[in-house]
Design a protein around this motif. Sequence first.
Motif, PDB file in Angstrom:
ATOM      1  N   ILE A  91       0.865  -1.177   0.000  1.00 40.97           N
ATOM      2  CA  ILE A  91       0.000   0.000   0.000  1.00 40.97           C
ATOM      3  C   ILE A  91       0.900   1.225   0.000  1.00 40.97           C
ATOM      4  N   ARG A  93       1.008   5.346  -0.048  1.00 37.97           N
ATOM      5  CA  ARG A  93       0.179   6.513   0.240  1.00 37.97           C
ATOM      6  C   ARG A  93       0.918   7.791  -0.142  1.00 37.97           C
ATOM      7  N   LEU A 100      -2.763   0.668  -4.490  1.00 39.80           N
ATOM      8  CA  LEU A 100      -2.983  -0.650  -3.903  1.00 39.80           C
ATOM      9  C   LEU A 100      -2.535  -1.669  -4.934  1.00 39.80           C
ATOM     10  N   TYR A 115      -5.962  -2.282   3.047  1.00 37.28           N
ATOM     11  CA  TYR A 115      -6.211  -0.840   3.154  1.00 37.28           C
ATOM     12  C   TYR A 115      -7.513  -0.582   3.913  1.00 37.28           C
ATOM     13  N   GLU A 119      -7.819   1.545   7.204  1.00 38.87           N
ATOM     14  CA  GLU A 119      -8.504   2.835   7.071  1.00 38.87           C
ATOM     15  C   GLU A 119      -9.776   2.900   7.916  1.00 38.87           C
TER      16      GLU A 119
END
Length: 566
Positions: A91, A93, A100, A115, A119
């Motif tokens: 993952i 960011r 992803l 994720y 999240e």
Amino acid sequence: MMGKLAIRQLREHPVLNFASEELQAVSESYAEESAATSKQWIIGTWSDCERHLSAVPFDPAAAKPVWPWQREAEGDQEHAEYTYPDDAYVILRGEDVIILAGHNERAALYAVYAYCKEEFQLEWIYPGEAAVHVSRQAYSLEREQACKADRSAIQIPSMRRRGFVYENLKDEPYLLAVVDWLAKNRINELFMTFMLWEELGSALAPELAKRGIALTLGGHSMTFFMPELMEKKQLDYSDLSWQPGVIAGIVQYCGKVPQLARLSLWPEDAAIADNEAEKKRFLSGYIRFTERIKEALGAAGIEIEVEHIAYNAGLSWDMLELLDGVEASDRSDVLFAYWGRDYSKQWSYKDSRAEDARAVRALKRWTKTAAEKNRNMCVFEYYSDHFMLSPLFPALPGRIYDDMALFKQLGIDSIVNLVVPGSGAGDGYSWKWAQGYNSYLFARCAWDDRDEAALEDYWQYAPASERAFLRAAVDRMGCKLARLTQYNFPLFPARVVDVKQLAAPVSEAGAISAELIELEAEVQSMLVRLRDGTGTGLEPFMMYFNHLSATLEELSREWADKGEHG
């Protein structure tokens, strides 16, 4: 409800399509209404990223843009030959983008679920049940720091092959929920008999396909291709007269199963004849049979894996051990299935009881030989088997983690877990729920997730007011209930719960009776505490302990009588 996400899917593919759908669906279900965002989510495989994305903005210090999966080889000759396992994912960011990405399409789906778990603070604990919200406040400082450190790290499974085995469960709604649960918990294989697939395959196949989950068919399925076998206890694999026709039928059927990745067809669940000639020729003949299947599949253009089992059916050591004079295969992989372990103790060749020590020596020999033959080695375990472990079903968190460490130490990177339904327990017991603890921890451990992290996540399934008590109670009872598995060998084919089936005197009756009395008192004290408990979500735990109480009370009487009267 959250609106449509800005999802960019790098390539059309059934699994990637499903990954995009799942990201949107989970976000809609669990995101706050005010969570509108200008971010973009990108989904694809690593090769998709390299092909369609020009740069990686996540490491400004890098001399040139590189993807994380390329760093192992970047200027590092020691790791230049390193290859990530198929299911590795990452993952990434950025300020306005989240990537992803997986080594393969299935791994990209894993990245989506990972994720979503992070999240939205979710864990999918039980098949068919809503996700559990995992409170970050319950995490230890060490866990929180580990989560932060791992956010951009490539996630790699500890076990390359991670499967669940269902031999006899004609329950389509539940198995559909299981397939969904498998993907969410990063399991990559469903294993079942030909008979069960024939009945449920049409419903399961599309669900497996869109998740990229591999299918293994086989088990004790020879009667599917040889109905006349019902009259025999065991086949003679040294007799070649029946094999061409049967193999042709197997090849024809396998050619019609598009999801099929592996064939694992076993002998019947019965000991071989008790004579030296049969002992020496049985395993060799059976292994050669699997090799002939492999050859026939290849000739038909069906490229799937084939494995043979090493399994002590009927407690027959000659079906489990690689005896001198038996040539291991260089074409068929090995599935090692030792039945009868004492699950209360760590498995080793030094400290285990005699039978278990003998079995682990056999495991080590098979593992060494498989490596020499360049074949894959897989361990078949019984953590969710209600026959092996009985309706007095124990939680086995410590044993699962100890085992995985042992297998990894031996160089084994494949494991499957057998699920056998509970029977005869009545309406006051859910075997599906009872085995779920072991199944969830098995899935987490197969990725080398820290044991405490996995346990913390599971136990947020329980009401907060009773969480500490329940965790201690279930694990303490699990350790004590596991001791009953030591009697599976001496009582075979009966177990401690089968006292009514035992006609002859049992030398262990006194010890078993004492164990049951201790367990009964322990459960009663737990029930007293639970009946005063508060919070929603206690019901499945109450059902479990009430079932244990009733079962132990009845068995205690029966075993006490057995001890007195032989």
